[in-house]
Write a protein that holds these residues in place. Structure first.
Motif, PDB file in Angstrom:
ATOM      1  N   ILE A  70       1.101  -1.021  -0.238  1.00 19.06           N
ATOM      2  CA  ILE A  70      -0.218  -0.125   0.162  1.00 19.06           C
ATOM      3  C   ILE A  70       1.419   1.107   0.577  1.00 19.06           C
ATOM      4  CG2 ILE A  70      -1.442   1.360   1.330  1.00 19.06           C
ATOM      5  CD1 ILE A  70      -2.851  -1.153   2.454  1.00 19.06           C
ATOM      6  N   GLU A  71       1.763   0.607   0.609  1.00 14.72           N
ATOM      7  CA  GLU A  71       2.832   2.700   0.799  1.00 14.72           C
ATOM      8  C   GLU A  71       3.521   2.807  -0.262  1.00 14.72           C
ATOM      9  OE1 GLU A  71       4.106   5.384   3.031  1.00 14.72           O
ATOM     10  OE2 GLU A  71       2.630   3.625   3.358  1.00 14.72           O
ATOM     11  N   TRP A  72       4.045   1.289  -0.787  1.00 18.15           N
ATOM     12  CA  TRP A  72       4.568   1.373  -2.279  1.00 18.15           C
ATOM     13  C   TRP A  72       4.035   1.928  -3.407  1.00 18.15           C
ATOM     14  CZ3 TRP A  72       9.438   0.035  -2.771  1.00 18.15           C
ATOM     15  CH2 TRP A  72      10.742   0.098  -3.965  1.00 18.15           C
ATOM     16  N   TYR A  73       2.860   1.357  -3.359  1.00 21.85           N
ATOM     17  CA  TYR A  73       2.430   1.949  -4.957  1.00 21.85           C
ATOM     18  C   TYR A  73       1.133   3.160  -4.570  1.00 21.85           C
ATOM     19  CZ  TYR A  73       2.462  -2.386  -6.626  1.00 21.85           C
ATOM     20  OH  TYR A  73       4.923  -3.643  -7.543  1.00 21.85           O
ATOM     21  N   SER A  74       0.751   3.936  -3.254  1.00 22.32           N
ATOM     22  CA  SER A  74       0.117   4.495  -2.872  1.00 22.32           C
ATOM     23  C   SER A  74       0.704   6.358  -3.376  1.00 22.32           C
ATOM     24  CB  SER A  74      -0.230   4.844  -1.709  1.00 22.32           C
ATOM     25  OG  SER A  74       0.832   4.735  -0.659  1.00 22.32           O
ATOM     26  N   GLY A  75       1.675   6.489  -2.901  1.00 17.35           N
ATOM     27  CA  GLY A  75       2.579   7.773  -3.706  1.00 17.35           C
ATOM     28  C   GLY A  75       2.975   8.539  -2.582  1.00 17.35           C
ATOM     29  N   LYS A  76       3.002   9.610  -2.609  1.00 14.14           N
ATOM     30  CA  LYS A  76       3.918  10.123  -1.371  1.00 14.14           C
ATOM     31  C   LYS A  76       2.685  10.860  -0.742  1.00 14.14           C
ATOM     32  CE  LYS A  76       8.691   9.893  -1.372  1.00 14.14           C
ATOM     33  NZ  LYS A  76      10.345  11.259  -1.965  1.00 14.14           N
ATOM     34  N   LYS A  77       2.227  11.473  -1.745  1.00 15.16           N
ATOM     35  CA  LYS A  77       1.327  12.681  -2.223  1.00 15.16           C
ATOM     36  C   LYS A  77      -0.733  12.240  -1.872  1.00 15.16           C
ATOM     37  CE  LYS A  77       3.558  16.420  -3.998  1.00 15.16           C
ATOM     38  NZ  LYS A  77       4.095  17.251  -5.556  1.00 15.16           N
ATOM     39  N   SER A  78      -0.349  10.652  -2.209  1.00 10.99           N
ATOM     40  CA  SER A  78      -1.272   9.613  -2.102  1.00 10.99           C
ATOM     41  C   SER A  78      -2.277  10.400  -0.534  1.00 10.99           C
ATOM     42  CB  SER A  78      -1.344   9.024  -2.690  1.00 10.99           C
ATOM     43  OG  SER A  78      -2.801   8.006  -2.200  1.00 10.99           O
ATOM     44  N   SER A  79      -3.663  10.439  -0.473  1.00 13.73           N
ATOM     45  CA  SER A  79      -4.511  10.648   0.884  1.00 13.73           C
ATOM     46  C   SER A  79      -4.549   9.461   1.104  1.00 13.73           C
ATOM     47  CB  SER A  79      -5.147  11.762   0.658  1.00 13.73           C
ATOM     48  OG  SER A  79      -5.955  11.600  -0.009  1.00 13.73           O
ATOM     49  N   SER A  80      -5.430   8.295   0.517  1.00 14.90           N
ATOM     50  CA  SER A  80      -6.054   7.281   0.459  1.00 14.90           C
ATOM     51  C   SER A  80      -5.251   6.158   1.299  1.00 14.90           C
ATOM     52  CB  SER A  80      -5.840   6.244  -0.595  1.00 14.90           C
ATOM     53  OG  SER A  80      -4.934   6.142  -1.768  1.00 14.90           O
ATOM     54  N   ALA A  81      -3.830   6.496   1.369  1.00 13.22           N
ATOM     55  CA  ALA A  81      -2.595   5.033   2.216  1.00 13.22           C
ATOM     56  C   ALA A  81      -2.983   5.300   3.633  1.00 13.22           C
ATOM     57  CB  ALA A  81      -1.040   5.915   2.213  1.00 13.22           C
ATOM     58  N   LEU A  82      -3.679   5.975   4.335  1.00  9.38           N
ATOM     59  CA  LEU A  82      -4.353   5.610   5.674  1.00  9.38           C
ATOM     60  C   LEU A  82      -5.227   5.283   5.756  1.00  9.38           C
ATOM     61  CD1 LEU A  82      -4.325   6.157   8.762  1.00  9.38           C
ATOM     62  CD2 LEU A  82      -5.298   8.819   8.408  1.00  9.38           C
ATOM     63  N   PHE A  83      -5.964   5.335   4.568  1.00  9.67           N
ATOM     64  CA  PHE A  83      -7.501   4.764   4.777  1.00  9.67           C
ATOM     65  C   PHE A  83      -7.427   2.934   4.147  1.00  9.67           C
ATOM     66  CE2 PHE A  83      -8.582   8.967   3.544  1.00  9.67           C
ATOM     67  CZ  PHE A  83      -9.610   9.069   5.359  1.00  9.67           C
ATOM     68  N   GLN A  84      -6.230   2.985   3.284  1.00 10.58           N
ATOM     69  CA  GLN A  84      -5.847   1.598   3.129  1.00 10.58           C
ATOM     70  C   GLN A  84      -5.052   0.390   4.079  1.00 10.58           C
ATOM     71  OE1 GLN A  84      -4.545   0.551  -1.009  1.00 10.58           O
ATOM     72  NE2 GLN A  84      -4.774   2.961  -1.493  1.00 10.58           N
TER      73      GLN A  84
END
Length: 305
Positions: A70-84
């Motif tokens: 999730i961290e690898w593919y979500s990107g640094k600016k993605s706000s979706s990582a936390l929810f995932q």
């Protein structure tokens, strides 16, 4: 007739008072294993602390891999990582609870088990006897019930819950990612779940005895790699971002988990002080990082020191 084979036993067919009738020597039913007298007896013991720690390790593997991808593919600016991340934690937690509820005894967060005595208990298929060197008596059964099969059940529930929940979540909140990148963490799970399944099927017994050392080694290596890649050289670099503290505390928890698994807390007053060693690797890195700075080494080499 003597019952040959390390894991062959006689199953109880009928009991009336003191009268007991046993069947022929063969495989024990699921949930039973042979005793010293070669009779199949039910698994009625409670798992030891080490058994629970092993199951916890096997339960953590898909969660850690979920978080990594999730961290690898979500990107640094993605706000979706936390929810995932939260969704992955929810999936694994619910899967673990359901697995315990459907295991014997059904409906309670408790399992009964057989005691693990030796490594061969995990590989009973290798100990089927051949009394006449022609006919093989098949006595393969789960002597470590349910530590072997319960992991497969847990992985199956994890996979089902992920396929039910994660695609809907990603489609709703992963707006910062391209269409081709949104589901890559899910695709990664479709690869690592079969790998984990094969790993448990083939190396379950080896993992049972080696997992404390695997946790310690991997947590130390990943912490060093992370701190080096993040260019953390002092305490200020560590405290400047909350994410770095979260990663640090997560690794400290893994260190503690590995130490407790190795010591098994047999003697509480002697084993608990070992937990004071948990921050040692991070402190050692911070105190010695300035001496291994590449630019400093190159400059000293150029100056002839």
């Amino acid at each position: 007739m003597a019952c040959l084979g390390l894991y062959c036993g006689k199953t109880l067919l009928f009991k009336n008072g003191s009268t007991e009738i046993y069947g022929e020597c063969g495989v024990c039913p699921r949930g039973q294993r042979t005793n010293a007298q070669k009779y199949c007896e039910p698994c009625t013991e409670s798992p030891e602390l080490y058994d629970w720690l092993y199951l916890g390790f096997m339960a953590m593997l898909p969660l850690v891999l979920h978080w990594f991808f999730i961290e690898w593919y979500s990107g640094k600016k993605s706000s979706s990582a936390l929810f995932q991340h939260i969704t992955a934690l929810f999936e694994c937690t619910v899967a673990a609870l359901i697995t315990l509820l459907v295991s014997d005894p059904v409906g309670v967060l408790y399992i009964r088990s057989c005691r693990v005595l030796m490594l061969s208990d995990w590989y009973t298929m290798l100990y089927n006897p051949s009394p006449d060197y022609v006919t093989t008596v098949h006595c393969t059964h789960e002597a470590v019930y349910p530590l072997y099969t319960i992991v497969f059940i847990y992985y199956a529930f994890c996979l089902v819950l992920m396929m039910l929940l994660r695609p809907l979540l990603v489609k709703k909140i992963a707006c910062g990612l391209g269409k081709s990148d949104r589901f890559k963490s899910i695709y990664a799970a479709l690869y690592f779940f079969p790998i984990l399944t094969v790993l448990q099927a083939v190396g379950g017994g080896l993992l049972y005895y080696a997992f404390p050392y695997i946790i310690l080694v991997l947590s130390l290596v990943t912490l060093a790699v992370y701190m080096s890649a993040s260019e953390i050289e002092n305490f200020y670099d560590l405290l400047v971002r909350k994410k770095r503290l979260i990663v640090l505390f997560s690794h400290w928890l893994l260190h503690a988990y590995g130490i407790i698994s190795i010591s098994r807390v047999d003697k509480l007053e002697q084993d608990l002080p070992l937990l004071a060693l948990v921050p040692t690797p991070a402190l050692f890195y911070l105190f010695t990082a300035k001496f291994t700075e590449p630019s400093r080494i190159l400059s000293e080499g150029a100056n002839g020191h």
